[in-house]
Design an enzyme around this catalytic site. Structure first.
Site, PDB file in Angstrom:
ATOM      1  N   SER A  51     -17.112   0.217  13.192  1.00 21.62           N
ATOM      2  CA  SER A  51     -16.508  -0.201  11.931  1.00 21.62           C
ATOM      3  C   SER A  51     -15.856  -1.582  12.081  1.00 21.62           C
ATOM      4  O   SER A  51     -16.478  -2.505  12.593  1.00 21.62           O
ATOM      5  CB  SER A  51     -15.512   0.863  11.469  1.00 21.62           C
TER       6      SER A  51
ATOM      7  N   ASP B 218     -20.993   4.381   8.498  1.00 22.27           N
ATOM      8  CA  ASP B 218     -19.928   3.998   9.426  1.00 22.27           C
ATOM      9  C   ASP B 218     -19.924   4.852  10.692  1.00 22.27           C
ATOM     10  O   ASP B 218     -19.940   6.083  10.648  1.00 22.27           O
ATOM     11  CB  ASP B 218     -18.585   4.151   8.699  1.00 22.27           C
TER      12      ASP B 218
END
Length: 593
Positions: free
Chosen positions: A349, A463
């Site tokens: 991320s 993610d």
């Protein structure tokens, strides 16, 4: 310790001295060692040959006296992958022999190796008479089992390196000298070129190697006898190429023939004149099937290579956490000021984005400028859309990533780098170590419900925090050395509030405006970045040092807290610097450069 043996023995005194030096036999008296030696079979396993296959019946235990073996395991596609190395003094095959089961791995020689074989009957007899031998085996078995359960690759233990130049454009001898000087920081090092030594047997080189910490061989640019000997003697093959040249195969190493297994112990080194050239690494990697490659522009890059090759490197792994991830920039600055090298980078991320800048070689000033421009001056997830797939369209994030990191490949980054995403199609983690950088980053930050997934090769990628918030285990699997884990997102930045089920729309709006309740975007960001606590705890424990900057009052969407988060990361790292150095560095002279 010098061991005295009775005269008139049928076993050479050199062979007995070798046995006496092995941990398995270190507690045996000379007379006992003689009896043991009579039960042993001595033999040589040439480079690339198989000792036994996964699934074979276990009928022997082996001890490596010189050379290196590789342990391989087959994946679901029946492809072999290197899971560990067996070095001189270590045993192999003991697990299946003790359990009575089948071989759990395929073992092959990575270089010419000398071994002694114990039959099951002879081993049982040894253990019956000398239980201390079993204690050594038990400890080794437990260590390897623990590494297997953690899916951890043992730390690199290469001691001999062969430099294989590609064409006359590279100065293999000069590079070998520079690498030897860098290796000398970690122990006594010897450099061999054909001009420096006459032709010797493997036994002679093994003897020299036993009295050195590291040995570097510089091969010819051809398949000469000297080159073949260099390849046979080396734990690791360093494939040296000029990045500015047209990629071509190595004349002195055929990866499709007898040296097909060479790729398992080879590392590509690309020398650059000036700036790194985009796309070069991918073209050269097509010529040699290796897992790792390195870029060299200056002496500092050679020193980093020495740390990586010997398992003395420092890797850093940065977690997700939205705007709280700006603290990573402060952590990096503090480590650099303390002259702690960062040799490998990875993350997920927001951590993957910060780590990519570090891997690209950006200085502190550029890190701040680029990420301020991308995240503070332009809200990266402000392009809201009809929420059919996500709240934001994702176009703004994609444009920002392309603008700031360009269209280059992950392979073009100066430092070895990875980022992770989650594959919703298979429910598994994807480790990105190659391909277009901006697309890998776009997948790694695609928080479900906030940004659209990335669709790639029939995969739906989101993610990486969904499956692994702090991927220290991925960095550990490279076996390159110690790992700094930086976790900025495990503690929730959301505050609980009263139940809103019975509230009117107007009351809900007032509550949101007061900041006493999380909005839908904040909830999606936090929930989409949660991974299982078990994985997070395990990765925290695998960190050589875990840094958790104090970020109270900074939310995952608080982009304006940019400077405050950086300062918090910097301050918390400086405060723990003595602890960090102690955890990372056994001998400061060797690591800090």
């Amino acid at each position: 310790m010098t061991v005295e043996f009775p005269p008139n023995t049928n076993i050479s005194r050199n062979a007995l001295a070798v046995l006496a030096s092995l941990p398995l036999f270190e507690d045996l008296e000379p007379q006992t060692l003689l009896a043991v030696a009579d039960e042993l079979e001595w033999f040589c396993l040439p480079s690339g040959k198989t000792l036994f296959e996964q699934g074979d019946e276990a009928n022997s235990l082996y001890v490596v006296t010189s050379g290196t073996l590789g342990a391989f395991r087959r994946d679901d596609d029946n492809q072999l992958h290197l899971i560990g190395r067996i070095q001189p003094g270590e045993t192999v095959g003991e697990g299946a022999l003790l359990s009575g089961g089948l071989r759990t791995a395929t073992v092959r020689s990575l270089r010419d190796a000398d071994l002694v074989r114990f039959s099951k009957e002879a081993f049982d007899e040894l253990v019956k008479k000398f239980p201390t031998a079993m204690l050594h085996i038990a400890r080794l078995t437990v260590t390897r089992l623990e590494q297997s359960l953690r899916r951890e690759t043992p730390r690199s233990s290469s001691r001999s390196f062969a430099i294989l130049g590609n064409g006359s454009a590279v100065d293999a001898a000069g590079f070998g000298k520079a690498l030897s000087e860098a290796l000398a920081r970690f122990g006594k090092t010897e450099l061999f070129t054909r001009d420096l030594v006459a032709q010797h047997t493997s036994a002679w080189f093994n003897e020299v190697e036993s009295r050195r910490d590291y040995v570097v061989f510089v091969a010819d640019d051809s398949g000469s006898p000297w080159t073949r000997q260099c390849i046979a003697q080396a734990d690791t093959l360093v494939l040296l190429a000029d990045a500015g040249e047209e990629p071509r195969p190595w004349a002195n190493c055929d990866f499709s023939g007898d040296d097909a297994q060479a790729g398992e112990r080879a590392e590509l080194v690309l020398q650059h004149q000036g700036r790194l050239q985009a796309g070069v690494a991918r073209r050269w990697l097509a010529q040699c099937p290796v897992t790792h490659h390195h870029h060299v522009q200056a002496q500092g890059d050679i020193e980093r290579l020495a740390r990586i090759l010997t398992g003395n490197a420092v890797g850093i792994v940065l977690s997700g956490g939205g705007a709280r991830g700006f603290a990573h920039i402060g952590v990096i600055r503090a480590l650099r000021e303390a002259e702690i090298p960062i040799d490998l980078c990875g993350g997920t991320s927001i951590g993957s984005i910060i780590a990519s800048g570090v891997a690209a070689g950006w200085d502190d000033k550029r890190l701040v400028e680029v990420y301020r421009r991308a995240f503070v001056e332009r809200n990266p997830i402000g392009d809201y859309t009809m929420p059919l797939i996500s709240l934001a369209s994702g176009r703004r994030v994609s444009r920002l990533l392309r603008a700031e990191v360009g269209s280059g490949d992950i392979e073009d980054l100066l430092l070895p780098y990875f980022c992770i995403s989650a594959n919703l199609t298979t429910g598994s983690m994807v480790v990105h170590r190659s391909g277009t950088l901006w697309r890998a980053l776009r997948a790694s930050v695609a928080i479900p419900g906030v940004l659209p997934p990335v669709f790639s090769e029939q995969q739906i990628l989101v993610d990486g925090g969904v499956v692994n918030h702090l991927p220290v285990d991925v960095m550990r699997s490279f076996g390159r050395g110690r790992v700094i884990g930086v976790d900025v997102g495990s503690e929730s930045s959301l505050a609980a509030c009263e139940d809103v089920d019975e509230m009117s729309i107007l009351s809900r709006l007032r509550l949101l405006r007061s900041g006493h309740a999380p909005n839908i975007l904040q909830i999606l960001l936090c929930s989409g970045s949660l991974s299982t606590q078990l994985i997070t705890d395990a990765n925290r424990q695998q960190s050589s040092i875990l840094l958790t900057p104090e970020l109270a009052g900074i939310g995952m969407l608080d982009w304006r807290a940019f400077d405050r988060a950086i300062e918090a990361g910097y301050r918390s790292t400086v405060e723990r610097m003595d602890e960090i150095k102690k955890a990372l560095i056994h001998d400061r002279r060797k690591i800090l450069v």
